[in-house]
Motif scaffolding. Structure first.
Motif, short mmCIF file in Angstrom:
data_model
loop_
_atom_site.label_atom_id
_atom_site.label_comp_id
_atom_site.label_asym_id
_atom_site.label_seq_id
_atom_site.Cartn_x
_atom_site.Cartn_y
_atom_site.Cartn_z
N ARG A 89 0.85 -1.18 0.00
CA ARG A 89 0.00 0.00 0.00
C ARG A 89 0.89 1.24 0.00
O ARG A 89 1.89 1.29 0.72
CB ARG A 89 -0.87 -0.02 1.26
N THR B 46 -8.23 3.93 2.60
CA THR B 46 -9.09 2.90 2.04
C THR B 46 -10.31 3.56 1.43
O THR B 46 -10.92 4.42 2.08
CB THR B 46 -9.51 1.92 3.14
N LYS C 60 -22.33 -8.40 -7.57
CA LYS C 60 -22.59 -8.59 -6.15
C LYS C 60 -21.54 -9.51 -5.55
O LYS C 60 -20.85 -10.24 -6.28
CB LYS C 60 -23.99 -9.22 -5.98
N PHE C 61 -21.47 -9.53 -4.24
CA PHE C 61 -20.42 -10.31 -3.57
C PHE C 61 -20.46 -11.78 -3.97
O PHE C 61 -19.44 -12.40 -4.24
CB PHE C 61 -20.54 -10.17 -2.06
N VAL D 132 -17.38 -13.98 -5.54
CA VAL D 132 -16.78 -15.17 -4.93
C VAL D 132 -16.51 -16.24 -5.97
O VAL D 132 -15.54 -16.96 -5.90
CB VAL D 132 -17.69 -15.69 -3.79
N GLN E 262 -13.08 -15.35 -7.71
CA GLN E 262 -12.19 -14.77 -6.71
C GLN E 262 -10.78 -14.50 -7.24
O GLN E 262 -10.20 -13.46 -6.98
CB GLN E 262 -12.09 -15.69 -5.50
N VAL F 37 -10.69 -11.46 -9.39
CA VAL F 37 -10.89 -10.23 -8.63
C VAL F 37 -9.63 -9.88 -7.85
O VAL F 37 -9.19 -8.74 -7.81
CB VAL F 37 -12.09 -10.37 -7.67
N ALA F 38 -9.00 -10.92 -7.25
CA ALA F 38 -7.82 -10.67 -6.45
C ALA F 38 -6.68 -10.15 -7.32
O ALA F 38 -5.83 -9.40 -6.85
CB ALA F 38 -7.40 -11.95 -5.75
N THR G 248 -9.23 -5.80 -1.88
CA THR G 248 -9.00 -7.02 -1.12
C THR G 248 -10.27 -7.86 -1.05
O THR G 248 -10.19 -9.08 -1.00
CB THR G 248 -8.55 -6.71 0.32
N ASP G 249 -11.42 -7.20 -1.02
CA ASP G 249 -12.66 -7.99 -0.90
C ASP G 249 -13.72 -7.54 -1.88
O ASP G 249 -14.87 -7.91 -1.76
CB ASP G 249 -13.17 -7.92 0.53
N GLY G 250 -13.36 -6.72 -2.87
CA GLY G 250 -14.32 -6.30 -3.87
C GLY G 250 -15.01 -4.99 -3.53
O GLY G 250 -15.36 -4.22 -4.42
N THR G 251 -15.17 -4.72 -2.22
CA THR G 251 -15.91 -3.51 -1.86
C THR G 251 -15.00 -2.39 -1.37
O THR G 251 -15.40 -1.24 -1.32
CB THR G 251 -16.93 -3.80 -0.75
N LYS G 252 -13.79 -2.76 -0.98
CA LYS G 252 -12.85 -1.73 -0.51
C LYS G 252 -11.53 -1.89 -1.25
O LYS G 252 -11.16 -3.00 -1.64
CB LYS G 252 -12.63 -1.86 0.99
N PHE H 213 -7.41 0.17 -2.21
CA PHE H 213 -6.43 1.20 -1.85
C PHE H 213 -5.40 1.30 -2.97
O PHE H 213 -5.30 0.41 -3.82
CB PHE H 213 -5.76 0.88 -0.52
N ASP I 177 -5.86 -0.42 7.80
CA ASP I 177 -6.91 0.31 8.51
C ASP I 177 -7.08 -0.15 9.95
O ASP I 177 -7.57 0.59 10.79
CB ASP I 177 -8.24 0.11 7.79
N LEU J 138 -10.98 -13.67 -1.79
CA LEU J 138 -11.92 -12.73 -1.20
C LEU J 138 -12.44 -13.23 0.14
O LEU J 138 -12.55 -12.47 1.10
CB LEU J 138 -13.10 -12.48 -2.13
N ASN K 273 -9.82 -12.80 2.75
CA ASN K 273 -9.76 -11.42 3.22
C ASN K 273 -10.94 -11.09 4.13
O ASN K 273 -10.80 -10.35 5.09
CB ASN K 273 -9.72 -10.45 2.04
#
Lengths: 522, 416
Positions: A123, A129, A185-186, A190, A193, A196-197, A215-219, A221, B127, B318, B321
């Motif tokens: 980072r 974030t 959507k999440f 999944v 994955q 996305v990663a 890191t998880d699709g929604t957040k 950096f 964070d 995912l 994480n």
């Protein structure tokens, strides 16, 4: 000829007895397993396994559904297992012994590059974030980020740096709508994955400016990688100081001064593992010591247990001894105990200060049974005698009972005394029948890892030695230490040692058995 | 026979189909989404599951924790129990083949070898970093990169049998004197074994100012050895002296030391929380104190950090994480892990809520501690270090020479 006779004849010819159905059931099972194996190998993209399983399966079906190949019907299962459990394992061990497989070199070059890049992706300090979302267009994923300064949504991926998208909707929690893209959507993420990663949205065309990751699709950096890999030149560039790392031929990237970056990968190293044993200065003498001690240990163990077992057998074979059945059962006790456990018990009993032997039997004498090199060797031989004599006792007793009485009579008539009868008649006859077992016992003790490992752990180590190998280490326990103990493993070297051990045991067994055959034919 | 063959072939085929069919069904079963709601609350269930490796003592704790995670996020978790001593080696050999778990629970001192083998993945907890204690964070950080999420800190401390002594010794000699007043077989007992135990002895060694590796200004360990030199040899001299006085003895193994303390034969011992729970179960009256200094400086025991580390090749990036950052790095999960395992928590906010005097004692003793080095070079140290301690204590080797030979040997082993 009437109907019924035809029917019986047919029935005979097709042999639909229960044996046939058992065979069908078994073959169905084998085929089911085989097909499952094929599918599994296909899914794992392991095509060599697939080919081997396929060929084996076809051969099995041909052999068992044909009326011919009678000997093959008996040989096939054994051969198949021999291939899988012996030939393959040996071949693989041999293969590993020519590589540098071990700590830092345990995978492929592609894995190593991926991992080096990932390990050096960090980072950007102070980067906050932010909300991100993964969007899809024509089955291709992109990363949408919320730019708080511009109050706008940017979308990008590896092919297209971040660009502003007009008309996107977002709240303080998430980006909800991006025109021209479908927001995932999440649950959908999944399923993809890995993609996305690996998703990166560079700020500009220059990757050194950094890129957004999630890191998880929604957040997500802003991150930067210190290393860049140039596929054409096959080199890694450290962007912080512009040092170039190139493959050094030994399975790692190295800079011009020879500093390497870990992880590396597996490469063939030729005979290096074998030559190391002979003249790698710090490996040569522990190897030599372990080799000598392995021989002493194995030979002495066989001779001592056999001698003691034979002596007891001779004594308790004599019918004049009262209650010999009771004695015989008592002598088998050490054999009935799991050797693993009794070795541990012995270790406790031989403790310098608190052991039963020192404390009770020797009245508090603090004899360092397991911590003095010579005494440790003596203790090992002693414990192994205790563990091993019942087996020899049993086979000698059996061999004695099988001796024909008339030969003893003949010896007596010829005027031989009991000693002469023992050495000239009984012993040669016993040796003929026990020689193969003695050779097997030698091979077993040569690799008697559990005794050494549980009793002394190879210790005591040579004071000041440059390898943590001990005075009581036999070859196999030394292999274990090199391959698995400590934090740094060297499977290549350990495999090379294993191959050598195999050769030693193999050669000795071959000549030993040949000799015992010759004795049998006399 | 012809018909025989076709019958057999057909039945074989039928059975195969049945086998395939059932295996396919099984696969679909596992892929079927868990019925629980996902965190986003969008109602769509999540497919996929996580596999975690943990050792025999932690696997049941991790399994309990995972139930909670499954309830919250709807992701199924399989916990696989592995042997503590070689789970890292298994991890190293399995991950490259793509067969390893998604996460592994380990003490941080194995991290360096995982990193240099390229089998452990990175985690971004920037964070939440402020929620963790510095020691805990440094445990999961390696060369500036974060590789896991910590949950507990572990270190040894001095444990006192309150029936035999009430002293709170500041130095080793004070402690010995207090122990002698108790008039028991062992004024002080510590496990050693015939391979030595540098881990339990480290506090005494650091009090002579001879830590194992040099730390740079950021606190990361370099590969420069510092356990030798005059300070290290002073420690070796002291070891030889105490060995001569029979304070230390290689015949005392972990089991013997534990039993002697349980039997009330020892006034003081140095041990970790794993044995203290056994002392508590035996209804002993004990107090956990910081380790007394033997040399001129403060005693710094090793501090181990327990954490969850992701596999580099996980196919569930995912979910991993989600587990690490959104679940494990919360006070709630950390509190749960404490309730299950009773180790000093990695989050000060959680640690502050704990009233257990033993945990507080260990936490206090660990405050001055030094993180265990995670660099792979550390693996070259243990064997030589332990054996040399034994040789010095038994008088087999002269302390100064033994210590400098050991340093040379370790240096050579590291160079390779």
């Amino acid at each position: 000829m009437d109907q019924s006779t035809v029917k019986t004849k047919r029935f005979d010819r097709f042999d639909l007895s229960w044996g046939f159905w058992v065979k069908v059931a078994l073959m169905a099972l084998i085929n089911a397993l085989g097909v499952y194996g094929l599918l599994a190998a296909w899914a794992a993209e392991s095509y060599l396994t697939l080919a081997v399983v396929l060929v084996t399966l076809i051969i099995a079906d041909v052999i068992y559904f044909s009326r011919r190949f009678i000997p093959a019907k008996y040989l096939f299962p054994g051969l198949a297992f021999l291939l899988v459990y012996q030939v393959f394992v040996m071949g693989y061990t041999g293969f590993v012994s020519f590589t540098n497989y071990g700590t830092g070199h345990n995978s492929t070059k592609a894995d190593a590059i991926t991992q080096i890049l990932a390990q050096h992706q960090k980072r950007v300090p102070g980067s906050p974030t932010i909300n991100t979302t993964v969007v899809e267009k024509n089955d291709k994923l992109s990363l949408a980020i919320w730019d708080a300064e511009k109050k706008a949504v940017l979308v990008g991926n590896m092919q297209h740096p971040l660009t502003l998208v007009e008309g996107a909707k977002a709240n303080d929690k998430a980006i909800t709508e991006v025109p021209g893209y479908q927001v995932l959507k999440f649950a959908d993420l999944v399923k993809r994955q890995q993609e996305v990663a690996g998703l990166k949205a560079p700020l500009t065309d220059d990757p050194n400016d950094g890129f957004y990751v999630t890191t998880d699709g929604t957040k997500g950096f802003l991150a930067k990688s210190d290393f860049r890999y140039d596929e054409e030149k096959d080199e890694l560039l450290d962007t912080t100081n512009n040092v170039v790392y190139q493959p050094n031929g030994e399975g790692a990237f190295a800079d011009p001064e020879g500093n390497t970056i870990m992880p590396g990968w597996r490469v063939p190293v030729g005979f290096a593992n074998y030559t190391n044993m002979a003249h790698g200065s710090d490996l040569a003498w522990p190897f030599f010591n372990a080799l000598v001690w392995s021989f002493i240990f194995a030979i002495f163990s066989v001779v001592s247990t056999f001698a003691f077992g034979l002596l007891l057998a001779l004594v308790f074979h004599d019918k004049r001894i009262r209650g010999r059945k009771i004695y015989q059962s008592l002598f088998i006790l050490p054999y009935a105990f799991p050797a693993f456990l009794s070795t541990l018990v012995w270790k406790g009993m031989l403790n310098t200060k608190f052991g039963f032997i020192n404390e009770v039997l020797l009245g508090g004498a603090e004899i360092p049974w397991l911590t003095n090199g010579t005494l440790a060797k003596v203790s090992i031989l002693g414990v192994n005698l205790w563990l091993g004599f019942p087996y020899m006792f049993l086979i000698c007793l059996g061999a004695l009972q099988a001796l024909p009485e008339d030969i003893m009579e003949a010896a007596k008539i010829d005027g031989a005394g009991p000693i002469r009868t023992l050495f000239s008649v009984k012993l040669p006859l016993i040796l003929v029948s026990t020689m193969p077992l003695l050779i097997a016992s030698f091979a077993f003790n040569f690799n008697n890892f559990s005794l050494i490992y549980m009793l002394t752990g190879g210790g005591p180590n040579y004071p000041g030695a440059s390898l943590p190998v001990g005075e009581t280490d036999i070859l196999i326990s030394m292999v274990y230490k090199i391959a698995f103990e400590g934090g740094s493993q060297n499977y290549g070297l350990a495999s090379a040692l294993s191959i050598l051990i195999f050769l030693v045991v193999g050669v000795i067994s071959y000549f030993g058995l040949k000799r015992s055959n010759a004795m049998g034919e006399d | 026979m012809r018909r025989g063959i076709s019958i057999a072939a057909i039945s074989a085929l039928a059975l195969t189909m049945a086998a395939c069919g059932s295996s396919d069904e099984a696969k679909e079963d596992t892929q079927q989404p868990a019925p629980a709601q996902s965190a986003e609350g969008d109602g769509s269930a999540v497919a996929g599951e996580l596999t975690i490796w943990a050792d025999d003592t932690r696997s049941s704790q991790v399994a309990e924790l995972s139930k909670d995670f499954t309830d919250k996020f709807g992701v199924k978790v399989n916990v696989v129990q592995k042997s503590e001593s070689d789970m890292d080696k298994e991890f190293i050999s399995q991950v490259p083949t793509g067969k390893g778990p998604d996460l592994i629970v380990l003490a941080h001192d194995r991290l360096g070898s995982l990193v240099s083998n390229g089998v452990v993945g990175t985690v971004d907890i920037a964070d939440k970093a402020k929620d963790f204690s510095e020691a805990a964070l440094s445990g999961v950080t390696y060369q500036g990169q974060t590789y896991g999420v910590p949950y507990a800190i572990e270190n040894v401390a001095l444990v006192r049998n309150n029936q035999l002594s009430k002293a709170e010794p500041k130095s080793f000699d004070e402690m010995l004197a207090a122990g002698k007043e108790a008039n028991v077989e062992y004024p002080f007992i510590v496990q050693m074994g015939d391979k030595g135990d540098p881990y339990h002895f480290y506090g005494f060694q650091t009090s002579f100012g001879a830590p194992v590796f040099k730390q740079d200004d950021k606190g990361s360990y370099t590969t420069e050895l510092t356990l030798g030199g005059e300070k290290g040899e002073a420690f070796a001299d002291w070891l030889a002296k105490k060995g001569n006085e029979k304070v230390f003895d290689p015949a005392i193994t972990g089991e013997i030391a534990k039993q002697a303390f349980l039997d009330g034969k020892a006034a003081f011992t140095v041990t970790g929380p794993w044995n203290v729970s056994a002392f508590r179960e035996a209804n002993m009256d004990i107090t956990v104190l910081p380790i007394p200094a033997a040399g001129p400086e403060a005693a710094q025991p090793f501090v181990g950090v327990q954490g969850f580390f992701p596999s580099a090749k996980t196919e569930n990036q995912l979910l991993v994480n989600k587990f690490l950052v959104d679940y494990l790095a919360t006070e709630e999960a950390q509190q749960k892990m404490y309730d299950l395992g009773k180790r000093v928590p990695a989050m000060p906010a959680v640690a502050a809520k704990i009233s257990d005097p033993d945990i507080q004692g260990f936490s206090e003793a660990g405050k001055s501690g030094a993180p265990m080095p995670a660099i792979p070079e550390m693996s070259a140290v243990w064997d030589f270090w332990g054996i040399t301690e034994v040789d010095v204590v038994t008088g087999k080797q002269q302390p100064k020479e033994a210590w400098s030979t050991m340093v040379t040997n370790i240096e050579n082993a590291i160079k390779k």
